[in-house]
Design a protein around this motif. Structure first.
Motif, PDB file in Angstrom:
ATOM      1  N   ILE A  59     -39.019  53.563 -31.173  1.00 38.95           N
ATOM      2  CA  ILE A  59     -39.715  53.260 -29.911  1.00 38.95           C
ATOM      3  C   ILE A  59     -40.637  54.409 -29.530  1.00 38.95           C
ATOM      4  CG2 ILE A  59     -39.373  52.850 -27.433  1.00 38.95           C
ATOM      5  CD1 ILE A  59     -36.701  51.474 -28.235  1.00 38.95           C
ATOM      6  N   TRP A  60     -40.157  55.636 -29.711  1.00 39.86           N
ATOM      7  CA  TRP A  60     -41.014  56.805 -29.443  1.00 39.86           C
ATOM      8  C   TRP A  60     -42.308  56.723 -30.244  1.00 39.86           C
ATOM      9  CZ3 TRP A  60     -41.899  60.193 -33.657  1.00 39.86           C
ATOM     10  CH2 TRP A  60     -42.758  61.257 -33.378  1.00 39.86           C
ATOM     11  N   TYR A  61     -42.190  56.391 -31.525  1.00 38.99           N
ATOM     12  CA  TYR A  61     -43.365  56.387 -32.398  1.00 38.99           C
ATOM     13  C   TYR A  61     -44.306  55.227 -32.096  1.00 38.99           C
ATOM     14  CZ  TYR A  61     -46.149  56.625 -36.663  1.00 38.99           C
ATOM     15  OH  TYR A  61     -47.196  56.718 -37.548  1.00 38.99           O
ATOM     16  N   LEU A  62     -43.754  54.070 -31.780  1.00 40.22           N
ATOM     17  CA  LEU A  62     -44.549  52.847 -31.721  1.00 40.22           C
ATOM     18  C   LEU A  62     -45.246  52.597 -30.385  1.00 40.22           C
ATOM     19  CD1 LEU A  62     -42.063  50.370 -33.449  1.00 40.22           C
ATOM     20  CD2 LEU A  62     -44.192  51.247 -34.432  1.00 40.22           C
ATOM     21  N   THR A  63     -44.622  52.961 -29.279  1.00 44.29           N
ATOM     22  CA  THR A  63     -45.064  52.422 -27.989  1.00 44.29           C
ATOM     23  C   THR A  63     -45.923  53.358 -27.156  1.00 44.29           C
ATOM     24  OG1 THR A  63     -43.003  53.109 -26.895  1.00 44.29           O
ATOM     25  CG2 THR A  63     -43.057  50.900 -27.869  1.00 44.29           C
ATOM     26  N   CYS A  64     -46.230  54.528 -27.665  1.00 51.93           N
ATOM     27  CA  CYS A  64     -47.123  55.399 -26.899  1.00 51.93           C
ATOM     28  C   CYS A  64     -48.537  54.796 -26.911  1.00 51.93           C
ATOM     29  CB  CYS A  64     -47.135  56.813 -27.470  1.00 51.93           C
ATOM     30  SG  CYS A  64     -47.966  56.965 -29.056  1.00 51.93           S
ATOM     31  N   PRO A  65     -49.296  54.965 -25.831  1.00 54.14           N
ATOM     32  CA  PRO A  65     -50.628  54.343 -25.747  1.00 54.14           C
ATOM     33  C   PRO A  65     -51.736  55.177 -26.372  1.00 54.14           C
ATOM     34  CG  PRO A  65     -50.063  55.333 -23.656  1.00 54.14           C
ATOM     35  CD  PRO A  65     -48.871  55.541 -24.556  1.00 54.14           C
ATOM     36  N   TRP A  66     -51.376  56.155 -27.167  1.00 56.21           N
ATOM     37  CA  TRP A  66     -52.385  56.933 -27.891  1.00 56.21           C
ATOM     38  C   TRP A  66     -52.084  56.866 -29.387  1.00 56.21           C
ATOM     39  CZ3 TRP A  66     -48.825  59.131 -24.515  1.00 56.21           C
ATOM     40  CH2 TRP A  66     -47.786  59.848 -25.108  1.00 56.21           C
ATOM     41  N   GLN A  67     -53.017  57.269 -30.186  1.00 55.11           N
ATOM     42  CA  GLN A  67     -52.872  57.204 -31.642  1.00 55.11           C
ATOM     43  C   GLN A  67     -51.951  58.318 -32.126  1.00 55.11           C
ATOM     44  OE1 GLN A  67     -54.359  54.817 -33.644  1.00 55.11           O
ATOM     45  NE2 GLN A  67     -53.070  55.642 -35.288  1.00 55.11           N
ATOM     46  N   ARG A  68     -50.905  57.943 -32.801  1.00 54.58           N
ATOM     47  CA  ARG A  68     -50.028  58.943 -33.394  1.00 54.58           C
ATOM     48  C   ARG A  68     -50.752  59.661 -34.535  1.00 54.58           C
ATOM     49  NH1 ARG A  68     -46.139  60.776 -30.310  1.00 54.58           N
ATOM     50  NH2 ARG A  68     -44.888  59.129 -29.344  1.00 54.58           N
ATOM     51  N   ASN A  69     -50.468  60.975 -34.679  1.00 56.73           N
ATOM     52  CA  ASN A  69     -51.129  61.751 -35.736  1.00 56.73           C
ATOM     53  C   ASN A  69     -50.208  61.887 -36.954  1.00 56.73           C
ATOM     54  OD1 ASN A  69     -49.294  63.921 -35.248  1.00 56.73           O
ATOM     55  ND2 ASN A  69     -50.603  64.655 -33.578  1.00 56.73           N
ATOM     56  N   ARG A  70     -50.695  62.568 -37.976  1.00 56.93           N
ATOM     57  CA  ARG A  70     -49.929  62.651 -39.224  1.00 56.93           C
ATOM     58  C   ARG A  70     -48.658  63.484 -39.069  1.00 56.93           C
ATOM     59  NH1 ARG A  70     -54.393  65.943 -42.815  1.00 56.93           N
ATOM     60  NH2 ARG A  70     -54.806  67.643 -41.335  1.00 56.93           N
ATOM     61  N   TRP A  71     -48.640  64.397 -38.087  1.00 54.28           N
ATOM     62  CA  TRP A  71     -47.422  65.164 -37.842  1.00 54.28           C
ATOM     63  C   TRP A  71     -46.332  64.267 -37.268  1.00 54.28           C
ATOM     64  CZ3 TRP A  71     -47.117  69.410 -40.384  1.00 54.28           C
ATOM     65  CH2 TRP A  71     -48.274  70.161 -40.638  1.00 54.28           C
ATOM     66  N   ASP A  72     -46.726  63.349 -36.399  1.00 50.34           N
ATOM     67  CA  ASP A  72     -45.769  62.387 -35.865  1.00 50.34           C
ATOM     68  C   ASP A  72     -45.253  61.480 -36.987  1.00 50.34           C
ATOM     69  OD1 ASP A  72     -46.092  63.336 -33.265  1.00 50.34           O
ATOM     70  OD2 ASP A  72     -47.768  61.983 -32.869  1.00 50.34           O
ATOM     71  N   LEU A  73     -46.154  61.072 -37.874  1.00 52.37           N
ATOM     72  CA  LEU A  73     -45.749  60.264 -39.024  1.00 52.37           C
ATOM     73  C   LEU A  73     -44.766  61.042 -39.893  1.00 52.37           C
ATOM     74  CD1 LEU A  73     -46.014  57.743 -40.803  1.00 52.37           C
ATOM     75  CD2 LEU A  73     -48.015  58.816 -41.880  1.00 52.37           C
ATOM     76  N   ALA A  74     -45.052  62.316 -40.108  1.00 52.50           N
ATOM     77  CA  ALA A  74     -44.153  63.152 -40.914  1.00 52.50           C
ATOM     78  C   ALA A  74     -42.777  63.251 -40.258  1.00 52.50           C
ATOM     79  CB  ALA A  74     -44.759  64.541 -41.093  1.00 52.50           C
ATOM     80  N   LEU A  75     -42.751  63.327 -38.929  1.00 49.52           N
ATOM     81  CA  LEU A  75     -41.481  63.435 -38.208  1.00 49.52           C
ATOM     82  C   LEU A  75     -40.628  62.179 -38.371  1.00 49.52           C
ATOM     83  CD1 LEU A  75     -42.240  65.238 -34.811  1.00 49.52           C
ATOM     84  CD2 LEU A  75     -40.700  65.987 -36.636  1.00 49.52           C
ATOM     85  N   ILE A  76     -41.261  61.017 -38.257  1.00 51.65           N
ATOM     86  CA  ILE A  76     -40.467  59.792 -38.353  1.00 51.65           C
ATOM     87  C   ILE A  76     -39.995  59.559 -39.789  1.00 51.65           C
ATOM     88  CG2 ILE A  76     -42.364  58.144 -38.724  1.00 51.65           C
ATOM     89  CD1 ILE A  76     -40.902  56.266 -36.763  1.00 51.65           C
ATOM     90  N   ILE A  77     -40.796  59.971 -40.766  1.00 51.56           N
ATOM     91  CA  ILE A  77     -40.355  59.897 -42.169  1.00 51.56           C
ATOM     92  C   ILE A  77     -39.200  60.874 -42.404  1.00 51.56           C
ATOM     93  CG2 ILE A  77     -41.030  60.347 -44.562  1.00 51.56           C
ATOM     94  CD1 ILE A  77     -43.845  59.360 -43.797  1.00 51.56           C
TER      95      ILE A  77
END
Length: 401
Positions: A318-336
């Motif tokens: 939910i943290w990754y998906l529902t924010c109203p701004w574009q997630r960056n590659r660091w956020d992608l790295a965190l969820i992976i």
């Protein structure tokens, strides 16, 4: 060309809710069959099953029985809730239980404020944690459903049902009390509190009607005592205290300090975003609070175990998906990172020595979720959730297919 067609077909099937539902249904059936056909011992369901008969026979609930091998840690209402399954033939009751702990959380994600694509992502993302939980007949997935439905009913202004779920979760496994985190979002706060008090009284007294006033009163006292005792046992236990508290405790190796200081810091971090009253009107902000609740209840509990992360990992999604701004590659790295370390590390697909020698002894399963929680709190305190909020809002309907 063939690879492109194959990829397209795979994507099509993974996006079909009939396929997702079938996968979750299989996750319930396979463990039930595996244990039944092999004649293995199902520890957790055995404890739940016997809790009803122990209560029915006026026996103490909170001691270790040889047939169970561990403590019963749920409230005195829980044996009454188990009655419909306990009176059935054992394997039939166990099958119903397996279906409940699988399909109720599935339904809570589908009947939600998430878009279709978000629902698909969450259901696939948490499938490993769900299956791990189902394998041992754990009830943590029901706590997840309880929290998600509480938020859903609060937003739908169905305060009676939201309060009922908070009270139900509280008198059965304490964790449900975190549903009060959604109280500030209620449009009818007086009615909400009134229903909560009423349901707490009703559900606390309900088992007395079946098992007797004196017996249940004594079991409430025993429940408190066993929870305090279990908290002491959990501090350095390898399979327990898999939390931020446990990670600090086990890495430091210090037994003398009190967890109250970490709990206080966590409470402050969790509570500060509520001061941003102007953000309450944004669905994205409220969903971020949902994510925070799901992670907080696991990270700051000494009772957290590996199975508890069926509660926390949906919070990560939910943290990754529902924010109203574009997630960056660091956020992608965190969820992976969270998926690999938190969800996959206990599995056979992860190097066993790394799990046994590093992740399990130091509760590092909690590490990625803790990092994401800190980042989420920072975002809740600093970000404007009004940005493109319309992108994540949609008319609500029954989305079950």
């Amino acid at each position: 060309m063939k690879q492109s067609v194959l990829t397209s077909k795979i994507k099509h099937y993974l996006s079909d809710f009939r396929v997702v539902f079938a996968a979750w249904l299989i996750m319930a059936i396979v463990p039930w069959l595996r244990i039944w056909l092999k004649g293995k011992f199902d520890l957790d369901y055995s404890i739940f099953y016997h809790s009803f008969w122990h209560a029915w026979q006026q026996m103490p609930l909170y001691i270790i029985y040889p047939e169970d091998g561990n403590y019963f840690l749920y409230g005195p209402l829980f044996p009454l809730l188990m009655a419909p399954m306990a009176v059935l033939p054992y394997q039939l009751g166990r099958l119903i239980w397996m279906l409940l702990i699988t399909l109720v959380p599935y339904w809570s994600i589908r009947q939600s404020f998430f878009t279709r694509s978000q629902q698909l992502f969450i259901l696939w993302f948490v499938a490993v944690e769900a299956y791990t939980c189902i394998l041992d007949s754990e009830s943590n997935s029901l706590i997840l459903a309880c929290i998600l439905f509480t938020y859903y009913f609060t937003q739908k202004e169905k305060d009676c049902w939201a309060a009922f779920l908070i009270a139900l979760g509280t008198v059965t496994k304490i964790y449900g009390i975190v549903g009060l985190a959604f109280f500030p979002f209620s449009q009818h706060k007086g009615r909400f509190l009134g229903w909560f008090v009423a349901w707490m009284v009703i559900l606390s007294l309900l088992p007395m009607l079946v098992f007797g006033v004196d017996y249940i009163s004594s079991q409430y006292v025993a429940w408190y005592d066993v929870l305090v005792h279990k908290n002491d046992l959990n501090q350095f236990a390898a399979g327990q205290n898999i939390s931020l508290l446990g990670m600090v405790r086990k890495i430091s190796g210090i037994a003398t300090y009190s967890d109250i200081w970490l709990l206080l810091a966590g409470a402050i971090g969790f509570g500060l975003p509520y001061l941003r009253l102007s953000q309450y009107r944004h669905q994205a902000f409220r969903l971020a609070i949902v994510a925070s609740v799901l992670m907080t209840v696991v990270l700051f509990s000494t009772c957290s175990e590996s199975y508890s992360y069926i509660i926390a990992m949906p919070g990560v999604a939910i943290w990754y998906l529902t924010c109203p701004w574009q997630r960056n590659r660091w956020d992608l790295a965190l969820i992976i990172f969270a998926f690999i370390i938190t969800s996959m590390s206990p599995s056979d697909l992860f190097p066993r020595e790394v799990w046994r020698q590093l992740i399990k002894p130091y509760s590092l399963k909690a590490l990625p979720v803790a990092i994401i929680w800190f980042k989420l709190i920072y975002e809740l305190l600093t970000k404007d959730y009004a940005l493109t909020t319309a992108q994540i809002m949609r008319p609500q309907a029954n989305v079950m297919q």
